[in-house]
Design an enzyme around this catalytic site. Structure first.
Site, PDB file in Angstrom:
ATOM      1  CE1 TYR A 112      -3.546  -2.630   0.561  1.00  0.00           C
ATOM      2  CE2 TYR A 112      -4.663  -0.565   1.023  1.00  0.00           C
ATOM      3  CZ  TYR A 112      -4.717  -1.910   0.716  1.00  0.00           C
ATOM      4  OH  TYR A 112      -5.925  -2.517   0.554  1.00  0.00           O
ATOM      5  CE  LYS A 119       1.548 -17.035  -2.733  1.00  0.00           C
ATOM      6  NZ  LYS A 119       1.126 -18.384  -3.208  1.00  0.00           N
ATOM      7  CG  ASP A 142      -1.826 -19.841  -1.814  1.00  0.00           C
ATOM      8  OD1 ASP A 142      -1.218 -19.942  -0.727  1.00  0.00           O
ATOM      9  OD2 ASP A 142      -1.463 -20.439  -2.846  1.00  0.00           O
ATOM     10  CG  ASP A 153      -8.029  -4.903   1.277  1.00  0.00           C
ATOM     11  OD1 ASP A 153      -8.964  -4.449   1.977  1.00  0.00           O
ATOM     12  OD2 ASP A 153      -7.977  -4.775   0.040  1.00  0.00           O
ATOM     13  CG  ASP A 195     -13.583  -7.376   1.670  1.00  0.00           C
ATOM     14  OD1 ASP A 195     -13.425  -6.666   2.680  1.00  0.00           O
ATOM     15  OD2 ASP A 195     -13.998  -6.940   0.580  1.00  0.00           O
TER      16      ASP A 195
END
Ligand code: IPM
Ligand code: MG
Length: 367
Positions: free
Chosen positions: A141, A191, A224, A248, A252
């Site tokens: 970000y 990751k 993932d 983020d 959600d």
């Protein structure tokens, strides 16, 4: 001690209407022995319309001085074509960055009354109570270099994922501290299989754990696989700690486990201020939902529960936070449903304002 101050930034879209309901709740606490000094200002598109910037320096200074900031939502289609630097979201990102709110707590809790409303099976989500701790002031970000540059005869979009050891360590500590007050389990997601920043993330979290929090159970997952496990069996988690972008996305996904994005609060916390309170901004996880703005359809619960988090984390009023959460649970158990919560099982359809009134009435019943 002086009356604690709250700066309210309703923002855009459904932000102002859900914040109107939060003010009813704040006023209720004021009438019942817990007064706050409340002021209001502009952020996002609303600030852009008035001042040509999504956050003025004056508003930034007021946010720095407040004991807590409560934000509604920013953004909307009217601002889609603005220059990147003055888009509504830049106002929110400036608040997070300049207040140094590095630990974003996003609880996903499934209220019993809504367990059938989730897109997942009841047994998968009933009783779910997890928290995602998202790093909020660094990573892709904010990393440099960034931009859209010309290379040869085409343009290239560039963003940089970047984490320092101290940035990782401080958010890891926030997650371990939180886990100690809950079920004492942290799962760290990155990751590390494809990203150097992920390798460092895993190393630092492992070191902080070994040196300072050996009593907490720690596991690691690729982000993932973490997304998949969140949908498969979310109750395996207690606290998840992850970076800004993965957080983020994962938050959600976690929101949907609880039935509606309209239910999820968040707290963004920084270092303690001189008065001992942490720098803090509270906001619902949902966005500005411009498609339903101004129609009385928005669910004010995420924003009201964000105020409950303020009671708990900024004002040391855990018992009052419990009381507010119980009032929300009561109205849901009574079958009151804003438009987002109307599922096959029915319930009585109420407007944004009626939901706020019902929660205040449920608080009255506990007074
Ligand atoms: C969130 C939102 C924000 C983000 C946007 C509005 C900038 O999606 O808080 O999750 O991407 O962080
Ligand atoms: Mg988001």
């Amino acid at each position: 001690m002086s009356t604690p101050s709250i700066l309210i930034l309703p923002g855009d879209g459904i932000g102002p209407e859900v914040m109107t309901e939060v003010r009813k709740v704040i006023d209720w606490f004021g009438r019942n022995g817990l007064p706050f000094e409340v002021s209001e200002d502009l952020v996002g598109g609303a600030a852009y319309d008035a001042h040509g910037t999504p956050l003025t320096d004056a508003t930034m200074a007021r946010a720095q001085a407040a004991d807590a900031v409560l934000l509604g939502a920013v953004g909307g289609p009217a601002y889609d074509d603005l220059d990147f630097g003055v888009k509504p979201e830049r106002g929110l990102l400036r608040l997070r960055k300049e207040m140094d709110l590095f630990a974003n707590l996003r609880p996903a809790q499934c209220f019993d009354a809504l367990a059938d409303f989730s897109s997942l099976k009841r047994e998968v989500v009933a009783g779910l109570d997890i928290v995602i701790v998202r790093e909020l002031t660094s990573g892709i970000y904010f990393g440099e270099p960034r931009g859209i540059v010309v290379e040869g005869n085409e343009r290239v979009g560039i963003n940089t994922q970047r984490y320092t050891e101290s940035e990782i360590a401080r958010v890891a500590r926030a997650a371990f501290e939180l886990a100690r007050k809950r079920s004492n389990k942290v799962c760290s997601m990155e990751k590390a299989n494809v990203m150097e920043s992920g390798i460092l993330w895993r190393e630092v979290v492992t070191r902080v754990h070994a040196e300072e929090y050996p009593d907490v159970e720690l596991s690691h997952m690729y982000a993932d696989a973490g997304a998949m496990q969140l949908c498969r069996w979310p109750k395996q988690f207690d606290v998840i700690v992850t970076d800004n972008l993965f957080g983020d996305l994962l938050s959600d996904a976690a929101a949907m486990l609880t039935g509606s994005l309209g239910m999820l609060p968040s707290a963004s916390l920084g270092a303690p201020m001189a008065n001992g309170r942490p720098k803090a901004l509270y906001e619902p996880v949902h966005g500005s939902a411009p498609d339903i703005a101004g129609q009385g359809k928005a669910n004010p619960i995420a924003c009201i529960l964000s105020f409950a988090m303020a009671l708990r984390y900024s004002f040391d009023q855990g018992a009052q936070a419990d009381r507010l959460e119980a009032a929300v649970e009561r109205v849901l158990a009574d079958g009151l449903r804003t438009a987002d919560l109307l599922g096959p099982e029915g319930g009585s359809h109420v407007s944004t304002a009626a939901m706020g009134d019902a929660i205040v009435a449920a608080l009255d019943a506990t007074a």
